[in-house]
Design a protein around this motif. Structure first.
Motif, PDB file in Angstrom:
ATOM      1  N   GLY A 262     -29.730 -25.405   3.156  1.00  0.00           N
ATOM      2  CA  GLY A 262     -29.306 -24.449   2.291  1.00  0.00           C
ATOM      3  C   GLY A 262     -30.251 -24.253   1.088  1.00  0.00           C
ATOM      4  O   GLY A 262     -30.249 -23.350   0.492  1.00  0.00           O
ATOM      5  N   SER A 263     -31.186 -25.130   1.021  1.00  0.00           N
ATOM      6  CA  SER A 263     -32.167 -25.076  -0.358  1.00  0.00           C
ATOM      7  C   SER A 263     -33.587 -24.080   0.044  1.00  0.00           C
ATOM      8  O   SER A 263     -34.144 -23.941  -1.002  1.00  0.00           O
ATOM      9  N   GLY A 264     -33.788 -23.832   1.297  1.00  0.00           N
ATOM     10  CA  GLY A 264     -34.954 -23.065   1.401  1.00  0.00           C
ATOM     11  C   GLY A 264     -34.735 -21.671   1.287  1.00  0.00           C
ATOM     12  O   GLY A 264     -34.033 -20.996   0.752  1.00  0.00           O
ATOM     13  N   GLY A 265     -35.785 -20.853   1.819  1.00  0.00           N
ATOM     14  CA  GLY A 265     -36.181 -19.313   1.695  1.00  0.00           C
ATOM     15  C   GLY A 265     -34.744 -18.978   2.330  1.00  0.00           C
ATOM     16  O   GLY A 265     -33.912 -18.106   1.799  1.00  0.00           O
ATOM     17  N   ILE A 266     -34.399 -18.791   3.684  1.00  0.00           N
ATOM     18  CA  ILE A 266     -33.190 -18.479   4.309  1.00  0.00           C
ATOM     19  C   ILE A 266     -31.940 -18.814   3.620  1.00  0.00           C
ATOM     20  O   ILE A 266     -31.257 -18.032   3.534  1.00  0.00           O
ATOM     21  N   GLY A 267     -31.961 -20.471   3.316  1.00  0.00           N
ATOM     22  CA  GLY A 267     -30.622 -20.714   2.938  1.00  0.00           C
ATOM     23  C   GLY A 267     -30.269 -20.129   1.586  1.00  0.00           C
ATOM     24  O   GLY A 267     -29.104 -19.928   1.611  1.00  0.00           O
TER      25      GLY A 267
ATOM     26  N   CYS B 235     -28.142 -30.120   2.057  1.00  0.00           N
ATOM     27  CA  CYS B 235     -29.474 -29.938   1.425  1.00  0.00           C
ATOM     28  C   CYS B 235     -29.906 -31.584   0.745  1.00  0.00           C
ATOM     29  O   CYS B 235     -28.925 -32.375   1.092  1.00  0.00           O
ATOM     30  N   SER B 236     -30.946 -31.530   0.358  1.00  0.00           N
ATOM     31  CA  SER B 236     -31.043 -32.882  -0.484  1.00  0.00           C
ATOM     32  C   SER B 236     -30.442 -33.022  -1.675  1.00  0.00           C
ATOM     33  O   SER B 236     -30.038 -31.850  -2.372  1.00  0.00           O
ATOM     34  N   GLN B 237     -29.914 -34.310  -2.293  1.00  0.00           N
ATOM     35  CA  GLN B 237     -29.424 -34.259  -3.398  1.00  0.00           C
ATOM     36  C   GLN B 237     -30.052 -33.589  -4.548  1.00  0.00           C
ATOM     37  O   GLN B 237     -29.253 -32.881  -5.514  1.00  0.00           O
TER      38      GLN B 237
ATOM     39  N   ASP C 173     -25.184 -33.886   0.918  1.00  0.00           N
ATOM     40  CA  ASP C 173     -26.434 -34.310   0.814  1.00  0.00           C
ATOM     41  C   ASP C 173     -26.819 -35.115   1.953  1.00  0.00           C
ATOM     42  O   ASP C 173     -26.185 -36.231   2.249  1.00  0.00           O
ATOM     43  N   TYR C 174     -27.665 -34.436   2.842  1.00  0.00           N
ATOM     44  CA  TYR C 174     -28.312 -35.125   4.086  1.00  0.00           C
ATOM     45  C   TYR C 174     -29.069 -36.329   4.123  1.00  0.00           C
ATOM     46  O   TYR C 174     -29.280 -36.991   4.800  1.00  0.00           O
ATOM     47  N   THR C 175     -29.557 -36.407   2.654  1.00  0.00           N
ATOM     48  CA  THR C 175     -30.298 -37.764   2.504  1.00  0.00           C
ATOM     49  C   THR C 175     -29.491 -38.697   2.307  1.00  0.00           C
ATOM     50  O   THR C 175     -29.859 -40.024   2.350  1.00  0.00           O
TER      51      THR C 175
ATOM     52  N   PHE D 277     -33.403 -14.566  15.419  1.00  0.00           N
ATOM     53  CA  PHE D 277     -34.780 -13.905  15.282  1.00  0.00           C
ATOM     54  C   PHE D 277     -34.703 -12.920  14.103  1.00  0.00           C
ATOM     55  O   PHE D 277     -33.814 -12.068  13.829  1.00  0.00           O
ATOM     56  N   TYR D 278     -35.810 -12.980  13.425  1.00  0.00           N
ATOM     57  CA  TYR D 278     -36.383 -11.728  12.515  1.00  0.00           C
ATOM     58  C   TYR D 278     -36.429 -10.544  13.239  1.00  0.00           C
ATOM     59  O   TYR D 278     -36.620 -10.494  14.114  1.00  0.00           O
ATOM     60  N   ALA D 279     -35.835  -9.585  12.722  1.00  0.00           N
ATOM     61  CA  ALA D 279     -35.841  -8.220  12.952  1.00  0.00           C
ATOM     62  C   ALA D 279     -35.861  -7.132  12.049  1.00  0.00           C
ATOM     63  O   ALA D 279     -35.155  -7.186  10.840  1.00  0.00           O
TER      64      ALA D 279
ATOM     65  N   GLY E  97     -43.748 -28.632   2.423  1.00  0.00           N
ATOM     66  CA  GLY E  97     -42.382 -28.621   2.737  1.00  0.00           C
ATOM     67  C   GLY E  97     -41.481 -28.471   1.201  1.00  0.00           C
ATOM     68  O   GLY E  97     -41.729 -28.399   0.285  1.00  0.00           O
ATOM     69  N   HIS E  98     -40.293 -29.099   1.475  1.00  0.00           N
ATOM     70  CA  HIS E  98     -39.243 -29.021   0.338  1.00  0.00           C
ATOM     71  C   HIS E  98     -38.945 -27.956  -0.563  1.00  0.00           C
ATOM     72  O   HIS E  98     -38.891 -27.947  -1.620  1.00  0.00           O
ATOM     73  N   ALA E  99     -39.237 -26.755   0.071  1.00  0.00           N
ATOM     74  CA  ALA E  99     -38.967 -25.574  -0.514  1.00  0.00           C
ATOM     75  C   ALA E  99     -37.648 -25.677  -1.366  1.00  0.00           C
ATOM     76  O   ALA E  99     -36.598 -25.996  -0.785  1.00  0.00           O
ATOM     77  N   ARG E 100     -37.640 -24.759  -2.540  1.00  0.00           N
ATOM     78  CA  ARG E 100     -36.519 -24.663  -2.965  1.00  0.00           C
ATOM     79  C   ARG E 100     -36.373 -23.076  -3.593  1.00  0.00           C
ATOM     80  O   ARG E 100     -36.682 -22.571  -4.688  1.00  0.00           O
ATOM     81  N   GLY E 101     -36.365 -22.059  -2.376  1.00  0.00           N
ATOM     82  CA  GLY E 101     -36.208 -20.784  -2.610  1.00  0.00           C
ATOM     83  C   GLY E 101     -37.962 -20.471  -2.193  1.00  0.00           C
ATOM     84  O   GLY E 101     -38.302 -21.079  -1.016  1.00  0.00           O
TER      85      GLY E 101
END
Ligand code: NDP
Length: 376
Positions: A192-197, A215-217, A233-235, A322-324, A365-369
């Protein structure tokens, strides 16, 4: 030009540039960050179809796909989509421009373009089979383009189109959700913490769904601020165990892949039309490694067998997302953004001189947006 190390002066200096050419970051072969090259000798694209729109790029953003494409991911299929007649030619796609989002200003339009005129501020997702937005200009078709939200800067706007178009395709086309059906739905987003999430979460909340994210804590504050109802928190240990007391879900949007299917499928409501949609698919990997025909066939068989197994064992539908490209959908998102219901989540911004650094950031990695590049 120096691979991956152009100075700010070299990147921005247009003195002496030949007319008709533009500044861009390109790759001439697939590889690591060193293959990124800045040049001022890329011909400015031409309007050669009546629905074409030429955009002067103000900001672009990067997606994990850009890092993968730099290394050659998807090359076989994307090349076929770009130009079916040169698919056997080993180098025809180079120099290749990456960058999958654009926010900028229309500078020219084909004669049948009716919704845009030069001077309009626009945003768009750039399809992976087209030349990307890490350049002064990008050419798209009218259907792909939308008027940019008025309340956002170009940098903010560039963070949204590709993740928005992908989220729409995954949640609506594959997940069967829509604005009217969302108020009764429970959705789980992994990653949930990345670009798509961060985008999908906000869209689902704007549509009234109940949303749980993993997501991470250290990302909990971010996703709660964007509206998440429950955060796992998956960690902190076994995710399935942490969620076993929760009411089951109508849709899972999987941005993580790996073994997620093994535990998340059981969290869906059985025999009630629930859908498991994953964005992490082996499709392009298969066509790269096995060839177009065998790879497509193999991917089709994998999807079919997983779908059958999920239906028989769990009573749920299994789908790939998929992206469209979808300009009209971006119009809808523009309204939600201007109404304050969807916020841009820009984690990092780089100047055009630092495109290799932007790729490096994404690779960690570890994107936040989102990571955005200010082009002009
Ligand atoms: P990002 O890199 O922006 O975000 C991924 C996020 O997931 C990070 O915040 C990361 O943070 C988090 N994460 C990593 N591991 C886990 C885990 N086990 N559980 C929960 N969260 C985790 O990627 P995007 O959001 O842009 O894309 C998501 C995926 O979707 C990517 O694999 C991408 O390639 C794919 N995709 C597919 C498309 C398609 O057309 N099929 C289109 C667009 C994207 P942290 O590691 O700190 O926890």
């Amino acid at each position: 030009a120096a691979a991956g190390s152009a100075s700010a002066r070299a990147v921005h200096g247009s003195a002496g540039r030949q007319q008709g050419y533009m500044s861009a970051w390109v790759i001439d072969q697939y590889g690591t960050n060193g293959v990124l090259r800045h040049t001022e000798e890329i011909p400015i694209p031409e309007i050669n179809s009546s629905s074409d729109i030429m955009i002067k790029v103000n900001a672009a953003s990067l997606n994990p796909l850009d890092v993968s494409m730099r290394a050659g991911y998807g090359a076989k299929l994307l090349k076929l989509r770009r130009d079916p007649f040169t698919v056997m030619d080993s180098e025809s796609e180079f120099p290749l421009i990456l960058g999958r989002d654009v926010s900028g200003v229309v500078v020219d339009c084909g004669r049948d373009v009716t919704h845009f005129t030069p001077g309009d501020e626009v945003w768009a997702a750039v399809s992976p089979w087209k030349q990307g937005s890490l350049a002064e200009y990008v050419k798209l078709t009218e259907y792909e383009v939308s008027h940019k939200p008025k309340t956002l800067s170009h940098v903010e706007a560039a963070s949204i189109p590709y993740v928005a178009s992908t989220s729409l395709s995954a949640l609506v086309n594959a997940g069967g959700l829509c604005r009217d059906s969302c108020p009764n739905k429970r959705v789980l987003i992994t990653g949930g913490s990345g670009g798509i999430g961060t985008f999908a979460l906000q869209l689902l909340k704007a549509w009234g769904a109940h949303v749980t994210v993993t997501c991470s804590q250290n990302a909990e504050g971010l996703v709660r601020g964007l509206g998440a109802d429950e955060v796992v928190d998956y960690t902190a240990g076994n995710v399935a165990e942490q969620m076993e007391e929760m009411e089951k879900f109508d849709v899972v949007l999987d941005n993580v892949g790996g073994n997620t299917e093994e535990w998340a499928m059981d969290l869906l409501k059985p025999w009630s039309g629930a859908k498991y949609v994953t964005l992490v698919t082996p499709f392009l990997f298969n066509t790269d490694s096995m060839g177009l025909l065998d790879g497509t066939l193999n991917a089709g068989l994998t999807l079919q067998s997983k779908a059958a197994q999920s239906f028989v064992s769990n009573g749920v539908f299994y789908r790939w997302g998929f992206y469209a490209p979808d300009g009209p959908f971006l119009d809808t998102i523009s309204l939600l953004v201007d109404a304050g219901k969807i916020l841009p989540v820009v984690e990092a911004q780089f100047p055009f001189s630092q495109v290799p650094q932007a790729f490096h950031k994404l690779e960690q990695g570890h994107a936040r947006g989102k990571t955005v590049v200010k082009v002009s």
